[in-house]
Structures are given as structure tokens and as C-alpha cells.
Design an enzyme around this catalytic site. Structure first.
Site, PDB file in Angstrom:
ATOM      1  N   GLY A 160      29.460  39.748  49.489  1.00 14.07           N
ATOM      2  CA  GLY A 160      29.897  42.066  49.618  1.00 14.07           C
ATOM      3  C   GLY A 160      29.439  42.369  48.170  1.00 14.07           C
ATOM      4  CB  VAL A 193      31.631  34.999  53.903  1.00 14.01           C
ATOM      5  CG1 VAL A 193      30.726  35.659  53.106  1.00 14.01           C
ATOM      6  CG2 VAL A 193      32.349  36.448  53.780  1.00 14.01           C
ATOM      7  CE1 TYR A 238      41.359  46.225  51.769  1.00 17.80           C
ATOM      8  CE2 TYR A 238      42.972  46.306  51.013  1.00 17.80           C
ATOM      9  CZ  TYR A 238      41.789  45.392  51.118  1.00 17.80           C
ATOM     10  OH  TYR A 238      41.158  46.062  49.652  1.00 17.80           O
ATOM     11  CB  ALA A 258      48.145  40.045  56.759  1.00 22.66           C
ATOM     12  CE  LYS A 292      40.884  42.469  49.666  1.00 24.34           C
ATOM     13  NZ  LYS A 292      39.566  41.645  49.216  1.00 24.34           N
TER      14      LYS A 292
END
Length: 246
Positions: free
Chosen positions: A11, A63, A154, A156, A158
Site C-alpha cells: 500500500g 495482498v 477496521y 477488529a 487492526k
């Protein structure tokens, strides 16, 4: 300090990923710039790195797809011989209250943010084990530490990054590989640029330093963890959030 090393940054076409790529390249690392959608930006970044004598390669890969992550690592090895540093930065958001969040929106965020990190680590670890050394740096978030309404998916993903980091650190430490995470706070990026001034001002009130961070702040922490200065640090989460959560 990183001369002769090869770093894969996922990214990396914009924002935090771009800042990380430039920072590592500036210290001599060969850079593999992974992108999913921003081909033009990735190619511009290659030219920018080459303009100051660095070496870089742009590679398209989602990915979150196991075989595409494998292809990314293989291309890095074909171009530069090995992979010494992996920065799992690729991430997306699909915010919404859980009452309205679709299964697809939950799954996609987990797939890119968390499974993407697993996929890339899974494919670089054999190389790092063989060479008995390496650095894996996962980009988590302050949201993964404290949660945030409207970001269950998000948060969860991270938080999962943190668990992945700590577990992997215990698995590969004996082979000279360190695994750490950086947890950014409120950083000025394209993702946050769409927010109103009112929201940003409110955010600053919850930050001890009373200002937002920059991608360069995150890049500095990543460089530290990738360098020999951090050779005895593993399994840790470094919050770079200006005192937003402690």
C-alpha cells in the site's frame, strides 16, 4: 544505514506507505512499492526514489489474495535477490454502524488489512528464516487499541494485527527476525482530508499534543524498527498518536 537491504512496503502508492518508502529509500534500502489501485502514483514514486539515486520497483498485487501476495514477494526476490524488511501497511476502511454494516464490508476490511498482513508475512518468513534475519513491521492503529464507534471491522482488523505481531515475534525470534507494530493515531492523509474542520478540531482536543500527526511521523518509527537501533526490540506496539490513547 539500510544500504543493500530490500524492503517491501505494501500500500505504498500514497499517504503513510509513500512516506515509509521514501524514508527507507533515503537510508539506502531497495524498495518494492506495492499498490492495488494507484498505478500512476506508484510509478511516480519509483521515479522520485530513482531521482536521488535509490532503487525501486512498483508491483501490483492485492495482498488480501494469497497467491498475489506470493507473487509480490517472488518479484521482489527476482529483482533484488532477497527481502530483508516487510512493512505491512496496506489497509482500507468501510465504516458504518454494525446495525447497517454488510457482511461484505466486514469481510473485505478483514481480508485486506489482516489477512493481507498474514499473506505477506507467510511468504517472506521462509526467506528470512533461511538468511537468519529480517524485520517485519505491521501498521496497526490506535483504533485497534481502543476501538471506535462505526469502525467495528477496521478496529477488529487492526487489533488482529497486534495479535499477529506478538505471536509471530515469538515464532521467529530465534532466527534473528524481529516483528513489531506501529499504531498511528490521527494522521493527515488523503483518508482524513475529507473530514470537516470541525471534526479535526474535535479530534485535536483528545490528543495530548493538540495537533494531528503526519505520515513522516509514522515513517520515522518504521525506520527505527527496521534499523539496527531496534535489533533487541520485538513483539512490541509503538503508538505514534501524539498522546491520543494511553
Amino acid at each position: 544505514m539500510l544500504k543493500g537491504k530490500t524492503a517491501v512496503v505494501t500500500g505504498a502508492g500514497r499517504g503513510i506507505g509513500k512516506a515509509i518508502a521514501l524514508k527507507l529509500a533515503g537510508h539506502g534500502a531497495n524498495i518494492v512499492i506495492n499498490y492495488a489501485n494507484s498505478k500512476d502514483l506508484a510509478e511516480e514514486l519509483v521515479k522520485e526514489i530513482e531521482s536521488f539515486g535509490g532503487h525501486a520497483l512498483a508491483v501490483h498485487a492485492d495482498v488480501g489474495v494469497f497467491i498475489e501476495a506470493e507473487a509480490l514477494v517472488l518479484k521482489a526476490k527476482e529483482e533484488f535477490g532477497t527481502v530483508d524488511i516487510l512493512v505491512n501497511n496496506a489497509g482500507i476502511t468501510k465504516d458504518g454502524l454494525i446495525m447497517r454494516m454488510s457482511e461484505e464490508d466486514f469481510d473485505k476490511v478483514i481480508q485486506v488489512n489482516l489477512k493481507g498482513a498474514f499473506n505477506c508475512a507467510r511468504h517472506v518468513v521462509p526467506t528470512m528464516v533461511k538468511q537468519r534475519g529480517g524485520r517485519i513491521i505491521n501498521i496497526s492503529s490506535v483504533v485497534g487499541l481502543v476501538g471506535n464507534a462505526g469502525q467495528a471491522n477496521y478496529a477488529a482488523s487492526k487489533a488482529g494485527i497486534i495479535g499477529l505481531t506478538k505471536s509471530l515475534a515469538k515464532e521467529v525470534g530465534s532466527r534473528g527476525i524481529t516483528v513489531n507494530a506501529v499504531a498511528p493515531g490521527f494522521i493527515e492523509t488523503d483518508m482524513t482530508s475529507v473530514l470537516s474542520g470541525k471534526i479535526k478540531e474535535a479530534a485535536k482536543e483528545n490528543i495530548a499534543l493538540k495537533r494531528l500527526g503526519s505520515p513522516a511521523n509514522i515513517a520515522d518509527a518504521v525506520f527505527f524498527l527496521a534499523s539496527d537501533m531496534a535489533e533487541y526490540i520485538t513483539g512490541q506496539v509503538i503508538s505514534v498518536d501524539g498522546g491520543m490513547a494511553f
